[in-house]
Design an enzyme around this catalytic site. Structure first.
Site, PDB file in Angstrom:
ATOM      1  N   ASP A 100       0.850  -1.189   0.000  1.00 19.09           N
ATOM      2  CA  ASP A 100       0.000   0.000   0.000  1.00 19.09           C
ATOM      3  C   ASP A 100       0.879   1.231   0.000  1.00 19.09           C
ATOM      4  OD1 ASP A 100      -2.387  -1.439   2.307  1.00 19.09           O
ATOM      5  OD2 ASP A 100      -2.238  -1.523   0.122  1.00 19.09           O
TER       6      ASP A 100
ATOM      7  N   ASP B 110       7.400  12.230   8.240  1.00 16.25           N
ATOM      8  CA  ASP B 110       6.875  13.273   9.137  1.00 16.25           C
ATOM      9  C   ASP B 110       5.380  13.075   9.395  1.00 16.25           C
ATOM     10  OD1 ASP B 110       6.634  13.933   6.493  1.00 16.25           O
ATOM     11  OD2 ASP B 110       7.610  15.884   6.672  1.00 16.25           O
TER      12      ASP B 110
ATOM     13  N   GLU C 152       2.843  20.923  13.315  1.00 18.75           N
ATOM     14  CA  GLU C 152       3.266  21.476  12.030  1.00 18.75           C
ATOM     15  C   GLU C 152       2.561  20.760  10.876  1.00 18.75           C
ATOM     16  OE1 GLU C 152       7.303  20.906  10.568  1.00 18.75           O
ATOM     17  OE2 GLU C 152       7.159  22.821   9.539  1.00 18.75           O
ATOM     18  N   GLU C 153       2.223  19.515  11.099  1.00 17.55           N
ATOM     19  CA  GLU C 153       1.652  18.702  10.014  1.00 17.55           C
ATOM     20  C   GLU C 153       0.157  18.891   9.813  1.00 17.55           C
ATOM     21  OE1 GLU C 153       3.619  17.411   8.024  1.00 17.55           O
ATOM     22  OE2 GLU C 153       5.403  17.638   9.274  1.00 17.55           O
TER      23      GLU C 153
ATOM     24  N   ASP D  77       6.368  19.854  16.566  1.00 18.66           N
ATOM     25  CA  ASP D  77       6.868  19.575  15.223  1.00 18.66           C
ATOM     26  C   ASP D  77       7.323  18.113  15.297  1.00 18.66           C
ATOM     27  OD1 ASP D  77       8.084  19.235  12.845  1.00 18.66           O
ATOM     28  OD2 ASP D  77       9.374  21.001  12.959  1.00 18.66           O
TER      29      ASP D  77
ATOM     30  N   LEU E   8       8.601  15.827  13.268  1.00 21.27           N
ATOM     31  CA  LEU E   8       9.897  15.365  12.734  1.00 21.27           C
ATOM     32  C   LEU E   8      10.544  16.503  11.952  1.00 21.27           C
ATOM     33  CD1 LEU E   8      11.678  12.857  12.786  1.00 21.27           C
ATOM     34  CD2 LEU E   8      10.760  12.236  10.552  1.00 21.27           C
ATOM     35  N   ASP E   9      11.299  17.309  12.677  1.00 25.79           N
ATOM     36  CA  ASP E   9      11.968  18.438  12.020  1.00 25.79           C
ATOM     37  C   ASP E   9      13.246  17.955  11.333  1.00 25.79           C
ATOM     38  OD1 ASP E   9      12.096  21.465  11.727  1.00 25.79           O
ATOM     39  OD2 ASP E   9      14.115  20.929  12.375  1.00 25.79           O
TER      40      ASP E   9
ATOM     41  N   GLU F 266       8.161  25.459  17.267  1.00 28.12           N
ATOM     42  CA  GLU F 266       9.619  25.320  17.148  1.00 28.12           C
ATOM     43  C   GLU F 266      10.315  26.348  18.053  1.00 28.12           C
ATOM     44  OE1 GLU F 266      10.038  23.490  12.644  1.00 28.12           O
ATOM     45  OE2 GLU F 266       9.998  25.668  12.835  1.00 28.12           O
TER      46      GLU F 266
HETATM   47  O1  LIG Z   1      16.874  26.595   4.421  1.00 28.54           O
HETATM   48  P1  LIG Z   1      17.355  27.103   5.734  1.00 28.54           P
HETATM   49  O2  LIG Z   1      17.017  28.545   5.920  1.00 28.54           O
HETATM   50  O3  LIG Z   1      18.818  26.851   5.947  1.00 28.54           O
HETATM   51  O4  LIG Z   1      16.493  26.352   6.845  1.00 28.54           O
HETATM   52  C1  LIG Z   1      16.920  25.171   7.466  1.00 28.54           C
HETATM   53  C2  LIG Z   1      16.027  24.879   8.608  1.00 28.54           C
HETATM   54  O5  LIG Z   1      14.807  24.406   8.103  1.00 28.54           O
HETATM   55  C3  LIG Z   1      14.452  23.202   8.732  1.00 28.54           C
HETATM   56  O6  LIG Z   1      14.820  22.147   7.900  1.00 28.54           O
HETATM   57  C4  LIG Z   1      12.984  23.190   8.989  1.00 28.54           C
HETATM   58  O7  LIG Z   1      12.345  23.454   7.757  1.00 28.54           O
HETATM   59  P2  LIG Z   1      11.037  22.670   7.360  1.00 28.54           P
HETATM   60  O8  LIG Z   1      10.061  22.938   8.477  1.00 28.54           O
HETATM   61  O9  LIG Z   1      10.619  23.243   6.040  1.00 28.54           O
HETATM   62  O10 LIG Z   1      11.431  21.221   7.296  1.00 28.54           O
HETATM   63  C5  LIG Z   1      15.288  23.174   9.991  1.00 28.54           C
HETATM   64  O11 LIG Z   1      15.503  21.884  10.502  1.00 28.54           O
HETATM   65  C6  LIG Z   1      16.549  23.838   9.538  1.00 28.54           C
HETATM   66  O12 LIG Z   1      17.213  24.410  10.623  1.00 28.54           O
END
Ligand SMILES: O=P(O)(O)OC[C@H]1O[C@](O)(COP(=O)(O)O)[C@@H](O)[C@@H]1O
Length: 402
Positions: A126, A132, A155-156, A174, A176-177, A339
């Site tokens: 599936d 995330d 965030e999701e 968040d 899974l950052d 965050e």
């Molecule tokens: O593109 P940049 O400005 O370097 O941002 C990087 C930052 O974005 C992140 O990936 C989070 O962005 P997302 O929420 O779009 O995943 C952080 O983990 C990281 O510190």
């Protein structure tokens, strides 16, 4: 002290792939007497995996070896029973996410839309969801089963999810950052903030009270945590204002987070700045000047600073908490509610400072769930020096592709 947990929570047992410390010791002793060569190899393999080498019994007696649940339940963390139950569920969710991001089968899942049409998974299974989204579902399920949460804002999800009228807490997360880098096995992290439910608005319609509960100011946080999924899995938490920041490392041999960094303090000065340096020409003059100054050793400390940028917020912050300096993203990219606020809370509890370049993060009143802002976190001395340059927020933000 945590006896109430066993009756009120359903924590699934975690697999323990290795014998517990005392039985491992007994086994080695027996083998040493009977089969010296096997005993030697057992000894080598356990020493090689030193990252998960079990603590000795006497270390468990000390504060450093306490599990997260023991620490929370022993009264050392000064949390009430409701928060202890919530933390028990949250940490289990994070162990599941840790297993997921480390799984050899996440290669396709991790890709955005992985498993969709045309992917290798499509024909045989599936459709799989990105990690995330799965992490979000794991956290939501754990918050629901805790019985302690009124609403979750993630965030999701476009809007907060209302869980229960009776839940004493509101959780922002968040799940899974840093997941954009997950295919390369770069560290990722989960971020949490915990508020009390605003009982005074219990009478409002569900959507409205879910929204207002989620937009509480960071000064009202009752707990915050991040979990770093890296070479070690670290649960770094503050259990309330004035209660400090403590980090627990997942001991794979027992499947528990054990206290490894009690009462963390970010050094008052560091020698590292962490920023996406490719954006230099989009930075304002003040930020360029600061970076040019410290990298040449002409700042207040007189030391030449180094650059470190993982591009994974939790990992960049974790290093900053340990070594000092500043982790920053000067553009309007990171999110205030789930965050910046929880991470600022942790940094302040560790004696550091969190700012958007002009204001203390925790004092900013959120107006939208997914509101973005510049974020600067780190050593107090370095942060004050950086802010003295005035113009440090990057307003040119052309929507970078990587
Ligand atoms: O593109 P940049 O400005 O370097 O941002 C990087 C930052 O974005 C992140 O990936 C989070 O962005 P997302 O929420 O779009 O995943 C952080 O983990 C990281 O510190």
């Amino acid at each position: 002290m945590l006896s109430h947990l066993s009756s009120q929570t359903t924590i699934p047992p975690l697999p323990t792939s290795r014998p517990s410390p005392p039985s491992l010791l007994r086994l080695r002793l027996r083998l040493r007497l009977t089969q010296p060569r096997v005993a030697a190899s057992l000894s080598i393999s356990s020493e090689m995996s030193s990252a998960s080498t079990p603590l000795h019994a006497e270390q468990y007696e000390k504060k450093e070896g306490k599990t997260l649940l023991e620490f929370v339940g022993s009264g050392q963390a000064h949390v009430d029973d409701d928060l202890a139950v919530l933390l028990a569920h949250v940490q289990t969710a994070c162990k599941r996410i840790a297993a997921l991001v480390a799984s050899p089968f996440n290669n396709e899942i991790g890709k955005s839309g992985g498993g969709g049409k045309g992917s290798s998974l499509d024909s045989s299974r599936d459709a799989q969801k990105p990690l995330d989204i799965i992490s979000n579902e794991i956290i939501l399920a754990s918050l629901k089963s805790s019985g302690k949460v009124a609403a979750m804002a993630s965030e999701e999800d476009e809007f907060p999810v209302w869980i229960s009228d009776k839940g004493p807490f509101v959780v922002v997360t968040d799940p899974l950052d840093g997941s954009r880098n997950i295919d390369a096995s770069i560290p990722t992290g989960t971020i949490f903030g915990v508020y009390r439910r605003l009982e005074e608005i219990d009478h409002l319609p569900t959507e409205e009270k879910a929204q207002l509960n989620s937009l509480q100011s960071g000064t009202r946080l009752v707990a915050a945590a991040y979990v770093l999924y890296s070479s070690a899995t670290i649960f770094c938490a503050s259990f309330g204002p004035g209660k400090g920041t403590h980090a627990f490392t997942l001991d794979q041999s027992i499947g528990e987070f054990v206290l490894t960094h009690p009462d963390m303090k970010v050094p008052p000065r560091g020698q590292i700045y962490s920023v996406n340096d490719a954006r230099y020409f989009d930075w304002p003059e003040g930020l360029r000047q600061y970076i040019d100054t410290v990298r040449q050793g002409n700042g207040q400390t007189g030391k030449k600073y180094s650059a470190r940028y993982i591009c994974s917020l939790v990992a960049d912050l974790h290093r900053t908490l340990l070594y000092g300096g500043i982790a920053m993203n000067p553009r309007d990219h990171l999110r205030l509610v789930y965050e910046a606020n929880p991470l600022s809370f942790l940094v302040e509890e560790a004696g550091g400072r969190g700012s958007d370049g002009k204001h203390r993060i925790l004092a900013i009143q959120p107006v939208k769930l997914h509101q973005r802002l510049p974020l600067f976190l780190g050593s107090k001395g370095d942060m004050l020096e950086l802010e003295s340059y005035g113009n440090i927020q990057q307003k040119v933000n052309p929507g970078y592709e990587v």
